[in-house]
Design a protein around this motif. Structure first.
Motif, PDB file in Angstrom:
ATOM      1  N   CYS A   1      35.420  38.196  27.557  1.00 29.03           N
ATOM      2  CA  CYS A   1      34.805  37.103  28.319  1.00 29.03           C
ATOM      3  C   CYS A   1      33.989  36.239  27.365  1.00 29.03           C
ATOM      4  O   CYS A   1      33.649  36.672  26.263  1.00 29.03           O
ATOM      5  CB  CYS A   1      33.943  37.655  29.457  1.00 29.03           C
ATOM      6  SG  CYS A   1      32.350  38.296  28.910  1.00 29.03           S
ATOM      7  N   PRO A   2      33.637  35.030  27.773  1.00 33.01           N
ATOM      8  CA  PRO A   2      32.904  34.162  26.840  1.00 33.01           C
ATOM      9  C   PRO A   2      31.429  34.512  26.728  1.00 33.01           C
ATOM     10  O   PRO A   2      30.736  34.031  25.829  1.00 33.01           O
ATOM     11  CB  PRO A   2      33.075  32.767  27.461  1.00 33.01           C
ATOM     12  CG  PRO A   2      33.296  33.017  28.913  1.00 33.01           C
ATOM     13  CD  PRO A   2      34.003  34.324  29.006  1.00 33.01           C
ATOM     14  N   GLY A   3      30.928  35.350  27.640  1.00 25.78           N
ATOM     15  CA  GLY A   3      29.491  35.622  27.652  1.00 25.78           C
ATOM     16  C   GLY A   3      28.752  34.520  28.406  1.00 25.78           C
ATOM     17  O   GLY A   3      29.262  33.405  28.544  1.00 25.78           O
ATOM     18  N   CYS A   4      27.597  34.837  28.931  1.00 26.51           N
ATOM     19  CA  CYS A   4      26.814  33.841  29.681  1.00 26.51           C
ATOM     20  C   CYS A   4      25.380  34.332  29.765  1.00 26.51           C
ATOM     21  O   CYS A   4      24.981  35.218  29.017  1.00 26.51           O
ATOM     22  CB  CYS A   4      27.421  33.644  31.070  1.00 26.51           C
ATOM     23  SG  CYS A   4      27.236  35.099  32.113  1.00 26.51           S
TER      24      CYS A   4
ATOM     25  N   ARG B   1      24.087  36.301  31.675  1.00 24.46           N
ATOM     26  CA  ARG B   1      23.993  37.717  32.027  1.00 24.46           C
ATOM     27  C   ARG B   1      24.113  38.616  30.794  1.00 24.46           C
ATOM     28  O   ARG B   1      23.906  39.822  30.884  1.00 24.46           O
ATOM     29  CB  ARG B   1      25.125  38.079  32.989  1.00 24.46           C
ATOM     30  CG  ARG B   1      24.914  37.571  34.371  1.00 24.46           C
ATOM     31  CD  ARG B   1      26.118  37.919  35.230  1.00 24.46           C
ATOM     32  NE  ARG B   1      25.813  37.667  36.627  1.00 24.46           N
ATOM     33  CZ  ARG B   1      25.278  38.570  37.440  1.00 24.46           C
ATOM     34  NH1 ARG B   1      25.008  39.771  37.003  1.00 24.46           N
ATOM     35  NH2 ARG B   1      25.018  38.262  38.684  1.00 24.46           N
ATOM     36  N   THR B   2      24.557  38.023  29.709  1.00 24.39           N
ATOM     37  CA  THR B   2      24.768  38.829  28.502  1.00 24.39           C
ATOM     38  C   THR B   2      23.409  39.094  27.860  1.00 24.39           C
ATOM     39  O   THR B   2      22.673  38.154  27.570  1.00 24.39           O
ATOM     40  CB  THR B   2      25.655  38.068  27.502  1.00 24.39           C
ATOM     41  OG1 THR B   2      26.588  37.297  28.223  1.00 24.39           O
ATOM     42  CG2 THR B   2      26.366  38.991  26.574  1.00 24.39           C
TER      43      THR B   2
ATOM     44  N   MET C   1      34.338  43.304  27.870  1.00 26.04           N
ATOM     45  CA  MET C   1      33.661  42.380  28.782  1.00 26.04           C
ATOM     46  C   MET C   1      32.149  42.555  28.735  1.00 26.04           C
ATOM     47  O   MET C   1      31.646  43.634  28.436  1.00 26.04           O
ATOM     48  CB  MET C   1      34.185  42.611  30.202  1.00 26.04           C
ATOM     49  CG  MET C   1      35.683  42.433  30.350  1.00 26.04           C
ATOM     50  SD  MET C   1      36.211  40.720  30.096  1.00 26.04           S
ATOM     51  CE  MET C   1      35.563  39.957  31.567  1.00 26.04           C
ATOM     52  N   GLY C   2      31.462  41.457  29.062  1.00 22.96           N
ATOM     53  CA  GLY C   2      30.009  41.419  28.876  1.00 22.96           C
ATOM     54  C   GLY C   2      29.171  41.989  29.995  1.00 22.96           C
ATOM     55  O   GLY C   2      27.999  42.279  29.791  1.00 22.96           O
ATOM     56  N   CYS C   3      29.699  42.143  31.204  1.00 23.13           N
ATOM     57  CA  CYS C   3      28.889  42.714  32.274  1.00 23.13           C
ATOM     58  C   CYS C   3      29.793  43.147  33.425  1.00 23.13           C
ATOM     59  O   CYS C   3      31.012  42.984  33.369  1.00 23.13           O
ATOM     60  CB  CYS C   3      27.832  41.715  32.759  1.00 23.13           C
ATOM     61  SG  CYS C   3      28.463  40.484  33.906  1.00 23.13           S
TER      62      CYS C   3
ATOM     63  N   VAL D   1      30.181  41.879  36.343  1.00 23.63           N
ATOM     64  CA  VAL D   1      30.691  40.863  37.274  1.00 23.63           C
ATOM     65  C   VAL D   1      32.220  40.815  37.217  1.00 23.63           C
ATOM     66  O   VAL D   1      32.907  40.963  38.225  1.00 23.63           O
ATOM     67  CB  VAL D   1      30.082  39.479  36.978  1.00 23.63           C
ATOM     68  CG1 VAL D   1      30.796  38.398  37.791  1.00 23.63           C
ATOM     69  CG2 VAL D   1      28.601  39.458  37.300  1.00 23.63           C
ATOM     70  N   ASN D   2      32.740  40.580  36.011  1.00 22.95           N
ATOM     71  CA  ASN D   2      34.201  40.557  35.846  1.00 22.95           C
ATOM     72  C   ASN D   2      34.718  41.727  35.016  1.00 22.95           C
ATOM     73  O   ASN D   2      35.921  41.893  34.848  1.00 22.95           O
ATOM     74  CB  ASN D   2      34.645  39.258  35.157  1.00 22.95           C
ATOM     75  CG  ASN D   2      34.397  38.047  36.024  1.00 22.95           C
ATOM     76  OD1 ASN D   2      34.556  38.103  37.234  1.00 22.95           O
ATOM     77  ND2 ASN D   2      33.961  36.954  35.414  1.00 22.95           N
ATOM     78  N   GLY D   3      33.799  42.501  34.469  1.00 18.56           N
ATOM     79  CA  GLY D   3      34.178  43.570  33.536  1.00 18.56           C
ATOM     80  C   GLY D   3      35.155  44.569  34.108  1.00 18.56           C
ATOM     81  O   GLY D   3      36.274  44.713  33.583  1.00 18.56           O
TER      82      GLY D   3
END
Ligand code: SF4
Length: 565
Positions: A458-461, A463-464, A502-504, A506-508
């Motif tokens: 994921c691109p990160g946001c 939440r990262t 994945m970073g979290c 949510v979509n991980g």
């Protein structure tokens, strides 16, 4: 040999008659390509709707002999004969066209049936001949006027032949690699070392081949370079590197091939640029000499036209012709036509000199994305030579990658292109192999080929919580890339594996379940744990300071358990 477009005509009005004619043509003219058209009153003809069968062949027969041949063919197979207007005609054009077939579901031979034929049929109309021939190209508006068809009809049918092109190029053998004929798109690259420097050139060729380049081109510009080629080949063979070498010739190729026969033998393919073989009669002779060497040593040839070195004499003569037209074309259009003409005209000359059709690959490189797309779409519609795609002078860094990807993705999606090269200007210190990796990534991301396991990240946001997951994604990608040469021979199919980082949450978990193996790192405010999924099931939850190394071990164990042969 002349390329002739046979318009067999409207007499063949039933499927079985078409099939009979096709069978006979296949026997009499191996390699024939067929077209059909549904013709109707829209074209000014009277009577029932009928199929018009056309074929493109290579032949030495005279015009008169061809007419006789076709007349006999029709006599044998046609069930119904119309008036003289529909008797077989031969036209001296060498293009395949499209028509309105797919928009006429009521015809005798519906599109679905046509696609079952063991060769491609291009819907064709006589009017379409005027649409696509570079010398006679007309705008859609003009065609609408002539054909009485509506604009939507003409626009829609343009997609049909292009989508079917790649399966129908001729297969060309370049050393141990097959290019064209529906084979997987071949990745190639080019060295930037002085070819006379054997040690550095061998090293770079081996690096490119190890990275996955299936053909490697080297510059052959001097006597020293030509003399180095056999030794480069020998050293590569001793190292167990059998990648075919392609010689890039300009200006003096004829002399070098003549002076160093061992070079001519060691190369698997010669790249000839028709704009750089010399001018006028001398140019023709030098081109012919190079083709004769290809015939003598049984080598493939790439006729490689480049925008930067377009044959100026050809362009000048086409501009002169254009000025005489009632409505002359824009300069850019004539230049475009000249590029295509240079490529196809040179290929036709090579065939006339005796080079078999299955030894010729074509390229027509430009530096503008839209120009390149148009040039290759036109080429694909006009010939069945395998096409080498590449945006020339693509540039440096992300600009070069994005431009090349944009152009090639459109063409590859349309089924156009049999081999690709990404002409990146390397950034200082960057490895030459980057162009190979980019080429592979284009093909893999489009689902056409698999080269190395893919990392989904994921691109990160907001939440990262840190860049930890970015570093993990990068480390895993590097690890997979480094492992591939070892895994390739050991674990069949591992190149199609996907790994999600994945970073979290949510979509991980969702992405992780879709991948073969995935990890979801803790986002900010989440519990410091990282669930791991294998084949859609949660197998373990990692925590602590060693998540990266533990995940790597899990990936390794997954590969061993799932891909060992
Ligand atoms: S998976 Fe989480 S961290 Fe990654 S982009 Fe989506 S919300 Fe942001």
């Amino acid at each position: 040999m002349t390329t002739v477009f046979l318009d067999i005509g409207s007499n063949i009005d039933r499927t079985e008659n078409i099939q009979s004619c096709v069978d006979q043509l296949l026997i009499d003219f191996p390699g024939v390509i067929f077209s059909t058209a549904y013709e109707s009153e829209a074209y000014g003809f009277e009577g029932d709707p009928f199929i018009n069968l056309s074929a493109r062949i290579q032949t030495d027969l005279s015009y008169q002999d061809l007419k006789t041949y076709l007349k006999n063919l029709e006599d044998r197979h046609a069930r119904k004969r119309d008036n003289e207007k529909f008797i077989a005609r031969t036209l001296d054009v060498d293009i395949l066209l499209f028509g309105d077939l797919i928009l006429q579901p009521e015809i005798d031979l519906p599109r679905a049936e046509i696609l079952k034929f063991p060769f491609v049929l291009f819907p064709l109309s006589e009017i379409a001949a005027d649409i696509i021939h570079p010398q006679q190209q007309k705008s859609i508006a003009e065609i609408v006027k002539i054909s009485k068809l509506d604009e939507n009809t003409l626009t829609k049918v343009k997609d049909f032949p292009i989508l079917n092109m790649s399966k129908n190029t001729v297969k060309v053998q370049v050393g141990n690699i097959t290019v064209g004929g529906g084979e997987p798109v071949v990745v190639q690259s080019m060295t930037n070392t002085d070819t006379a420097d054997v040690v550095r050139t061998v090293q770079q060729v081996a690096e490119l081949a190890k990275a996955g380049s299936e053909l490697v081109r080297i510059t052959v510009n001097t006597l020293e370079a030509a003399e180095a080629v056999p030794e480069i080949r020998q050293r590569l063979d001793k190292m167990g590197c059998d990648v075919p070498l392609v010689g890039d010739f300009h200006f003096n190729g004829h002399k070098l091939l003549s002076a160093v026969p061992e070079c001519a033998k060691a190369l698997a393919k010669y790249r000839i640029n028709p704009g750089n073989v010399g001018k006028g009669k001398r140019g023709d002779e030098q081109f012919a000499q190079m083709i004769e060497f290809a015939i003598k040593y049984d080598k493939a040839v790439r006729i490689g036209v480049n925008w930067g070195s377009l044959d100026q004499k050809l362009l000048a003569s086409m501009l002169d012709e254009n000025h005489k037209l009632e409505s002359p074309k824009e300069l850019a259009e004539v230049q475009h036509d000249a590029l295509i003409e240079s490529a196809l005209g040179s290929a036709a000359k090579a065939e006339k000199l005796g080079l078999p059709r299955n030894k010729i690959i074509i390229s027509c490189k430009l530096s503008g994305v839209q120009d390149l797309i148009k040039a290759y779409q036109d080429l694909a519609g006009m010939c069945d030579y395998p096409l080498h795609l590449g945006l020339t002078e693509a540039g440096m860094g992300s600009k070069g990658i994005v431009s090349s990807t944009a152009a090639l993705a459109v063409l590859l999606q349309q089924g156009i292109g049999d081999t690709i090269r990404i002409s990146l200007t390397p950034e200082p210190g960057a490895p030459r192999t980057k162009e190979v990796i980019v080429a592979q990534q284009i093909l893999q991301s489009m689902g056409f080929r698999s080269f190395t396991p893919q990392v989904v990240a994921c691109p990160g946001c907001g939440r990262t919580s840190s860049d930890y997951f970015q570093r993990l994604a990068q480390d895993i990608e590097i690890y997979l890339g480094e492992q591939m040469p070892v895994w390739k021979g050991k674990f069949a199919g591992v190149e199609s594996m996907s790994v999600a980082v994945m970073g979290c949450v949510v979509n991980g978990p969702g992405e992780s379940k879709q991948a073969n193996i995935g990890i979801s790192l803790p986002g900010s405010g989440e519990k410091p744990v990282a669930p791991v999924y294998e084949d859609g099931e949660k197998t373990v939850t990692l925590k602590g300071d060693n998540i990266a190394s533990e995940f790597q071990q899990i990936v390794e164990a997954y590969v061993e358990s799932h891909f060992a042969s």
